[in-house]
Design a protein around this motif. Structure first.
Motif, PDB file in Angstrom:
ATOM      1  N   LEU A 292       0.811  -1.214   0.000  1.00 56.72           N
ATOM      2  CA  LEU A 292       0.000   0.000   0.000  1.00 56.72           C
ATOM      3  C   LEU A 292       0.844   1.263   0.000  1.00 56.72           C
ATOM      4  O   LEU A 292       0.432   2.298  -0.523  1.00 56.72           O
ATOM      5  CB  LEU A 292      -0.929  -0.014   1.226  1.00 56.72           C
ATOM      6  N   ASP A 293       2.022   1.204   0.582  1.00 57.50           N
ATOM      7  CA  ASP A 293       2.875   2.397   0.651  1.00 57.50           C
ATOM      8  C   ASP A 293       3.546   2.650  -0.689  1.00 57.50           C
ATOM      9  O   ASP A 293       3.565   1.790  -1.578  1.00 57.50           O
ATOM     10  CB  ASP A 293       3.938   2.234   1.736  1.00 57.50           C
ATOM     11  N   SER A 294       4.128   3.825  -0.833  1.00 56.69           N
ATOM     12  CA  SER A 294       4.932   4.145  -2.011  1.00 56.69           C
ATOM     13  C   SER A 294       5.980   5.168  -1.614  1.00 56.69           C
ATOM     14  O   SER A 294       5.913   5.754  -0.525  1.00 56.69           O
ATOM     15  CB  SER A 294       4.060   4.716  -3.136  1.00 56.69           C
ATOM     16  N   TRP A 295       6.945   5.393  -2.503  1.00 54.76           N
ATOM     17  CA  TRP A 295       7.813   6.539  -2.305  1.00 54.76           C
ATOM     18  C   TRP A 295       7.055   7.808  -2.651  1.00 54.76           C
ATOM     19  O   TRP A 295       5.929   7.752  -3.159  1.00 54.76           O
ATOM     20  CB  TRP A 295       9.109   6.383  -3.124  1.00 54.76           C
ATOM     21  N   ASP A 296       7.659   8.935  -2.340  1.00 56.73           N
ATOM     22  CA  ASP A 296       6.932  10.202  -2.322  1.00 56.73           C
ATOM     23  C   ASP A 296       7.152  11.074  -3.542  1.00 56.73           C
ATOM     24  O   ASP A 296       6.570  12.148  -3.633  1.00 56.73           O
ATOM     25  CB  ASP A 296       7.350  11.003  -1.073  1.00 56.73           C
ATOM     26  N   LEU A 297       7.943  10.640  -4.507  1.00 57.37           N
ATOM     27  CA  LEU A 297       8.235  11.513  -5.635  1.00 57.37           C
ATOM     28  C   LEU A 297       7.123  11.520  -6.674  1.00 57.37           C
ATOM     29  O   LEU A 297       6.812  12.566  -7.252  1.00 57.37           O
ATOM     30  CB  LEU A 297       9.564  11.102  -6.290  1.00 57.37           C
ATOM     31  N   GLY A 298       6.529  10.351  -6.960  1.00 56.04           N
ATOM     32  CA  GLY A 298       5.409  10.260  -7.874  1.00 56.04           C
ATOM     33  C   GLY A 298       4.126  10.008  -7.099  1.00 56.04           C
ATOM     34  O   GLY A 298       3.991  10.418  -5.939  1.00 56.04           O
ATOM     35  N   THR A 299       3.169   9.293  -7.715  1.00 54.20           N
ATOM     36  CA  THR A 299       1.937   8.943  -7.003  1.00 54.20           C
ATOM     37  C   THR A 299       1.833   7.443  -6.747  1.00 54.20           C
ATOM     38  O   THR A 299       0.779   6.949  -6.379  1.00 54.20           O
ATOM     39  CB  THR A 299       0.686   9.421  -7.771  1.00 54.20           C
ATOM     40  N   GLY A 300       2.933   6.718  -6.936  1.00 48.39           N
ATOM     41  CA  GLY A 300       2.942   5.294  -6.602  1.00 48.39           C
ATOM     42  C   GLY A 300       1.972   4.478  -7.422  1.00 48.39           C
ATOM     43  O   GLY A 300       1.315   3.583  -6.889  1.00 48.39           O
ATOM     44  N   ALA A 301       1.893   4.745  -8.722  1.00 47.30           N
ATOM     45  CA  ALA A 301       0.944   4.028  -9.576  1.00 47.30           C
ATOM     46  C   ALA A 301       1.464   2.646  -9.956  1.00 47.30           C
ATOM     47  O   ALA A 301       0.792   1.631  -9.736  1.00 47.30           O
ATOM     48  CB  ALA A 301       0.634   4.845 -10.825  1.00 47.30           C
ATOM     49  N   VAL A 302       2.678   2.583 -10.511  1.00 54.52           N
ATOM     50  CA  VAL A 302       3.217   1.279 -10.893  1.00 54.52           C
ATOM     51  C   VAL A 302       3.846   0.567  -9.701  1.00 54.52           C
ATOM     52  O   VAL A 302       3.942  -0.662  -9.689  1.00 54.52           O
ATOM     53  CB  VAL A 302       4.231   1.391 -12.056  1.00 54.52           C
ATOM     54  N   ASP A 303       4.251   1.327  -8.685  1.00 55.52           N
ATOM     55  CA  ASP A 303       4.876   0.747  -7.491  1.00 55.52           C
ATOM     56  C   ASP A 303       4.267   1.376  -6.238  1.00 55.52           C
ATOM     57  O   ASP A 303       4.785   2.354  -5.734  1.00 55.52           O
ATOM     58  CB  ASP A 303       6.387   0.975  -7.548  1.00 55.52           C
ATOM     59  N   ASP A 304       3.193   0.772  -5.697  1.00 56.12           N
ATOM     60  CA  ASP A 304       2.605  -0.458  -6.150  1.00 56.12           C
ATOM     61  C   ASP A 304       1.078  -0.326  -6.161  1.00 56.12           C
ATOM     62  O   ASP A 304       0.367  -1.242  -5.801  1.00 56.12           O
ATOM     63  CB  ASP A 304       3.051  -1.609  -5.239  1.00 56.12           C
ATOM     64  N   GLY A 305       0.600   0.865  -6.605  1.00 57.88           N
ATOM     65  CA  GLY A 305      -0.841   1.021  -6.724  1.00 57.88           C
ATOM     66  C   GLY A 305      -1.433  -0.020  -7.648  1.00 57.88           C
ATOM     67  O   GLY A 305      -2.533  -0.549  -7.402  1.00 57.88           O
ATOM     68  N   ALA A 306      -0.709  -0.355  -8.718  1.00 53.82           N
ATOM     69  CA  ALA A 306      -1.196  -1.361  -9.650  1.00 53.82           C
ATOM     70  C   ALA A 306      -1.364  -2.711  -8.972  1.00 53.82           C
ATOM     71  O   ALA A 306      -2.367  -3.405  -9.191  1.00 53.82           O
ATOM     72  CB  ALA A 306      -0.231  -1.481 -10.825  1.00 53.82           C
ATOM     73  N   GLY A 307      -0.400  -3.099  -8.138  1.00 59.99           N
ATOM     74  CA  GLY A 307      -0.499  -4.380  -7.457  1.00 59.99           C
ATOM     75  C   GLY A 307      -1.689  -4.447  -6.519  1.00 59.99           C
ATOM     76  O   GLY A 307      -2.368  -5.474  -6.420  1.00 59.99           O
ATOM     77  N   ALA A 362       0.911 -15.245  -3.518  1.00 60.53           N
ATOM     78  CA  ALA A 362       1.509 -14.580  -4.678  1.00 60.53           C
ATOM     79  C   ALA A 362       1.312 -13.084  -4.523  1.00 60.53           C
ATOM     80  O   ALA A 362       0.259 -12.628  -4.081  1.00 60.53           O
ATOM     81  CB  ALA A 362       0.869 -15.069  -5.979  1.00 60.53           C
ATOM     82  N   GLU A 363       2.328 -12.322  -4.913  1.00 63.68           N
ATOM     83  CA  GLU A 363       2.276 -10.864  -4.760  1.00 63.68           C
ATOM     84  C   GLU A 363       2.512 -10.169  -6.088  1.00 63.68           C
ATOM     85  O   GLU A 363       3.398 -10.548  -6.854  1.00 63.68           O
ATOM     86  CB  GLU A 363       3.332 -10.401  -3.765  1.00 63.68           C
ATOM     87  N   SER A 364       1.719  -9.144  -6.355  1.00 64.61           N
ATOM     88  CA  SER A 364       1.904  -8.292  -7.528  1.00 64.61           C
ATOM     89  C   SER A 364       2.672  -7.044  -7.098  1.00 64.61           C
ATOM     90  O   SER A 364       2.099  -6.145  -6.486  1.00 64.61           O
ATOM     91  CB  SER A 364       0.547  -7.909  -8.132  1.00 64.61           C
ATOM     92  N   ASP A 365       3.960  -6.999  -7.427  1.00 68.63           N
ATOM     93  CA  ASP A 365       4.791  -5.849  -7.038  1.00 68.63           C
ATOM     94  C   ASP A 365       5.898  -5.636  -8.061  1.00 68.63           C
ATOM     95  O   ASP A 365       7.075  -5.549  -7.726  1.00 68.63           O
ATOM     96  CB  ASP A 365       5.377  -6.059  -5.637  1.00 68.63           C
TER      97      ASP A 365
END
Length: 489
Positions: A292-307, A362-365
């Protein structure tokens, strides 16, 4: 997210499995000789094509990802947005009709980023685009830069040889579909600062662990050996690393690096869990999820909002079927994966006495690229079930790749306790163009590719939850075909 150093062959993995006799299966249990073969019942196999097509036609995964990245945005662990993300996930699971929704606490050190800058001073003065590495302390250093081609070169520098200087590792990461280039790149980030300190450096900078050519630096967590005093540590964007290298070729360069960041106490976040109850054995679960968390530079879409979107949608679509699978589908939105797998470790510890009830995880990340391969830690007695899952995934363009890969990063801790794992390998050719950068935003996601991921996870989870002759699943200890503990971080 973290990327595995792939490459161990299927032959070696199978040889290890045979030598060790036991494995963490695709179904619960020890791999003892003579155990009944685990299979998937015909009605489940007959109905899975409809689920697959429904998922391909659905935009649910994309809408969930859009909701998270739009309504919450970047979700740095321990930030105010972390709390909003937890509330969002609870509400979303409930809105999607999950039977049970709960949270479990995850406590970790809190790191904050406030400001950062870098500038060449003196001759050829100019700014450089830079970002602090997670875990870096604050500080301002102005000093001469010394370039090293790779981590090994810096590690070989004599003690004290960099006194009062800034160490710069100019290692260029290689692009690959399976992300194999990230292993060496991430090791620069994790090991470079300590190597710099041992050589006496006052600060550390690196070429970003990324494959893009944009002026977007890649952040990510770093580490400092316990016996060392941390120094300011940062990553330059790829074009800025090129610029610095060209200037160094002309002669000595002085760099002013200013970072305002650092650790600030502890924070307690939450793993957020939603469950679709099974029809016959609800206490046994197939575990899927993303962080659920992400780094703060973007909006965390591919890492890991997509997952998160992929696995939430897969569980929800299974929950809407007229006939539920025998076992439960449990989806976890893991807390603070980025800074040390804290959510995965907390989940494994909280459920260590129920490992045997976890059929497989299984994890999507690894972004939102199409899934091209499937593998698992299935032992011999579960091969028929494993093949059936692979055959059901084949119409999605997914190849059966037995013996390859390993558990996703947040699945790793419970896999280490004996739980079975599966890998649904995504195409990561472009993943490290975006990873941990300001460019990690929703517009980079292809909705059709995301729908293919949802379909794959729905098919996998549904069939794994339908297995017959599940024999006490997670008791085995799978040989670790690959270590995914470095994916994407």
């Amino acid at each position: 997210m973290r990327v595995s150093p792939l490459g161990r062959t299927a032959t070696l993995a199978l040889a290890l499995a045979a030598a060790l006799v036991v494995a963490a299966p695709v179904v619960i249990g020890t791999a003892n000789a003579g155990e009944a073969e685990s299979t998937i019942p015909a009605p489940a196999l007959d109905s899975v094509a409809g689920l697959r097509e429904q998922a391909l036609a659905s935009d649910l995964g994309y809408r969930i990802t859009e909701s998270l990245t739009t309504e919450v945005g970047p979700r740095l662990a321990g930030s105010e947005a972390d709390a909003r993300a937890v509330a969002w996930a609870v509400a979303k699971f409930k809105a999607l009709g999950y039977d049970k929704v709960w949270t479990e606490p995850v406590t970790f050190p809190k790191w904050e980023r406030r400001s950062e800058s870098a500038r060449i001073v003196g001759a050829n003065a100019q700014p450089l685009t830079v970002t602090a590495l997670g875990g870096s302390p604050a500080g301002t250093v102005e000093a001469e830069v010394v370039r090293f081609a790779d981590l090994a070169a810096l590690e070989a520098a004599p003690v004290g040889s960099l006194a009062g200087k800034i160490a710069f590792i100019d290692y260029r990461m290689e692009r690959a579909r399976d992300g194999r280039g990230y292993g060496p790149g991430s090791r620069v980030r994790s090991g470079g600062p300590s190597a710099a300190i041992r050589a006496g450096a006052a600060a550390f900078v690196m070429r970003s662990a990324g494959t893009d050519s944009h002026r977007n630096p890649h952040t990510g967590i770093t580490r400092f050996d316990d016996d060392l005093t941390p120094v300011p540590s940062a990553a330059l964007s790829v074009p800025d690393a090129d610029q610095l290298a060209r200037l160094l070729a002309l002669g000595p360069v002085r760099l002013r690096l200013a970072l305002d960041c650092g650790w600030d106490g502890e924070y307690t976040s939450q793993n957020v869990i939603g469950q679709i109850d099974g029809s016959a054995h609800p206490e046994e679960v197939v575990l899927i999820g993303g962080h659920l968390d992400s780094w703060d530079l973007g909006t965390g879409a591919v890492d890991d909002g997509a997952g998160v979107g992929i696995t939430m949608a897969a569980g929800a679509l299974i929950g809407r079927l007229p006939q539920r699978p025998a076992r439960s589908i449990r989806v976890v939105a893991f807390a603070n994966e980025e800074q040390g797998l804290h959510g995965g470790k907390a989940y494994a510890e909280a459920h260590k006495d129920q490992v045997h009830r976890h059929v497989i995880g299984a994890e999507s990340d690894f972004g939102a690229g199409r899934i091209y391969g499937y593998s698992s830690s299935a032992p011999a007695y579960a091969e028929a079930a494993d093949r059936a899952i692979a055959e059901a995934l084949a119409p999605l363009g997914i190849e059966h790749m037995p013996g390859q890969g390993g558990p996703g990063p947040d699945i790793g801790p419970i896999a280490a306790k004996g739980a079975a794992w599966a890998r649904l390998a995504q195409d990561g050719t472009d993943y490290f163009d975006l990873h941990h950068t300001p460019d990690d935003t929703l517009d980079k996601i292809d909705p059709q590719a995301l729908a293919q991921n949802v379909a794959a996870y729905a098919v996998f989870a549904y069939l794994a939850a339908s297995i017959e002759n599940a024999q006490g699943f997670g008791f085995g200890s799978a040989p670790k075909a690959e270590d995914t503990s470095t994916i994407g971080k």
